[in-house]
Scaffold this active site. Structure first.
Site, mmCIF file in Angstrom:
data_model
loop_
_atom_site.group_PDB
_atom_site.id
_atom_site.type_symbol
_atom_site.label_atom_id
_atom_site.label_comp_id
_atom_site.label_asym_id
_atom_site.label_seq_id
_atom_site.Cartn_x
_atom_site.Cartn_y
_atom_site.Cartn_z
ATOM 1 N N ASP A 152 62.499 47.399 113.507
ATOM 2 C CA ASP A 152 61.195 47.580 112.869
ATOM 3 C C ASP A 152 60.106 46.891 113.688
ATOM 4 O O ASP A 152 60.349 45.843 114.292
ATOM 5 C CB ASP A 152 61.196 46.989 111.457
ATOM 6 C CG ASP A 152 61.985 47.827 110.469
ATOM 7 O OD1 ASP A 152 62.185 49.028 110.747
ATOM 8 O OD2 ASP A 152 62.389 47.295 109.429
ATOM 9 N N ARG A 178 60.694 55.798 115.431
ATOM 10 C CA ARG A 178 60.117 56.040 114.112
ATOM 11 C C ARG A 178 58.598 55.904 114.259
ATOM 12 O O ARG A 178 58.097 54.868 114.699
ATOM 13 C CB ARG A 178 60.630 55.034 113.077
ATOM 14 C CG ARG A 178 59.990 55.239 111.689
ATOM 15 C CD ARG A 178 60.192 54.045 110.788
ATOM 16 N NE ARG A 178 61.591 53.891 110.423
ATOM 17 C CZ ARG A 178 62.162 52.706 110.192
ATOM 18 N NH1 ARG A 178 61.473 51.594 110.342
ATOM 19 N NH2 ARG A 178 63.427 52.637 109.846
#
Length: 304
Positions: free
Chosen positions: A132, A182
């Site tokens: 992330d 992502r």
């Protein structure tokens, strides 16, 4: 009013003292809508339910503000337990993690050691790990670590945030790796010196990132609840004849389930980001900051 609420929630998300106070009461105030419990078992059950409706998942054991090597090692071991649980349960899921929880704020070497241990376990099970992206102060280090890892490991991806000016350059610089990215709009409060302050500019940059990455032949995890952005991506995928094994849509646990299921019915792969753990407060506050309309949901739960 909306801007004020957003700023307030973003401030709460960074406050360790407010977070400690809130966690004393457990998953209340509506947080259970967005967080799949405090234990691995609860998270696995949430993934089973998603799988039963045709959705896959990525699990994230929530943890931030690690300040010691012992805390970083504990976080690393929780990631290993999560991978073990995914493998044992046979559910369709992968792992997401934050580098600060593995010690990035302490030393790069500590973080890399913990991360490599996790990736080796994931590779043993044939699982994928997503790094992330956090706030801007960690962006350069995170991308640098990802590049180093990709020299030897391919079961790892990263996140690129559309609200940062630098993101289009980051995508081009990663192009040769054919990375699994992502793509998100971004949820941290940043200075206008490094990030677009206007939502319309963020939206336009998000479209630019999606199109650039798809044309660069990388794998695109298009993470948004914005119907207009999804329609844009669907048309682009059709126009460019992008095969289904080169993209997926991603959404957050507890948000726009109607849209998630509609995409599944249309034949698209949908992955749901499923966070769990006792350190849920910062994540919860960022979800409220993203969409202050969620506040009304929270207010209704205060007295339940």
């Amino acid at each position: 009013m909306e801007a004020l609420l957003r700023t307030l929630f973003q401030s709460f998300a960074k406050s360790q003292s407010v977070g400690r106070m809130a966690r004393r009461y457990g998953l209340r105030f509506g947080a259970s809508r967005f967080v799949a419990g405090e234990t691995i078992d609860g998270a696995i059950e949430a993934v089973r339910a998603l799988n039963a409706t045709g959705r896959v998942a990525t699990l994230d054991h929530l943890g931030e503000f690690v300040s010691t090597e012992a805390e970083a090692e504990l976080s690393m071991r929780m990631c290993l337990k999560t991978l073990d649980a995914i493998n044992e349960a046979g559910v369709e899921a992968n792992l997401s993690l934050k580098l600060t929880s593995l010690g990035l704020g302490i030393s790069d070497e500590l973080c890399m050691r913990n991360l490599t241990t996790i990736l080796n376990r994931a590779r043993l099970y044939g699982l994928f790990v997503r790094i992330d992206m956090e706030d801007f102060t960690y962006c350069e280090k995170t991308i640098s670590i990802y590049k180093q890892l990709r020299e030897q490991i391919d079961n790892v991806g990263i996140v690129i945030q559309a609200y940062l000016y630098r993101s289009i350059d980051d995508i081009e610089n990663l192009k040769a790796l054919k990375p699994n990215l992502r793509l998100v709009k971004g949820a941290y409060k940043e200075s206008p010196k490094v990030a677009y302050p206007s939502k319309s500019d963020v939206d336009e940059n998000f479209k630019r990132l999606i199109s650039t990455h798809l044309m660069n032949s990388g794998y695109a995890a298009i993470a948004t609840h914005d119907s207009q952005m999804i329609d844009y991506a669907k048309k682009l995928i059709q126009d460019l004849s992008i095969p289904p094994d080169r993209y997926e849509f991603q959404m957050l646990y507890g948000i726009r389930e109607d849209l998630q299921l509609a995409l599944v019915r249309e034949g698209y792969k949908v992955r749901v980001y499923v966070p769990f753990g006792s350190d849920w407060f910062g994540y919860f506050m960022r979800r409220l900051a993203e969409r202050p309309a969620n506040v009304w949901f929270v207010l209704k739960n205060l007295f339940k």
